[in-house]
Design a protein around this motif. Sequence first.
Motif, mmCIF file in Angstrom:
data_model
loop_
_atom_site.group_PDB
_atom_site.id
_atom_site.type_symbol
_atom_site.label_atom_id
_atom_site.label_comp_id
_atom_site.label_asym_id
_atom_site.label_seq_id
_atom_site.Cartn_x
_atom_site.Cartn_y
_atom_site.Cartn_z
ATOM 1 N N THR A 53 0.789 -1.225 0.107
ATOM 2 C CA THR A 53 0.059 0.075 -0.033
ATOM 3 C C THR A 53 0.997 1.247 -0.069
ATOM 4 N N HIS A 69 -8.886 10.665 5.273
ATOM 5 C CA HIS A 69 -9.300 9.231 4.789
ATOM 6 C C HIS A 69 -8.832 8.262 5.750
ATOM 7 N N GLU A 71 -8.749 4.072 6.652
ATOM 8 C CA GLU A 71 -8.862 2.783 5.742
ATOM 9 C C GLU A 71 -8.631 1.713 6.872
#
Length: 97
Positions: A53, A69, A71
């Motif tokens: 990632t 954001h 995750e």
Amino acid sequence: MQAQYFPPQGCPQYCPPQVFPAQYDPPLVSPGQQYVKTNIFNKVVTHLHTSHTTTVNMQMINHQHYFPHTESCVNECCETHTMCGVPYNPCCPPRPF
């Protein structure tokens, strides 16, 4: 004696502008958007599935727009059992059809 200057009538005189400190409103937060990303890994024999990632942090200068954001990761495992014949039983002889 020195003569004084008087501007003609009807012509405005301009003063230097006054600059005041910037005022900040409270931040406006939009409702968060949720994304679901599904990765499916089929496994027949032992395999190693690596993943990578890359996180990109973008800084916006001067406009001050923020895009937070988060995750998360969900690991799922699905198994199948395939019978490729029947096991041999030495105690019972095979029956004729």
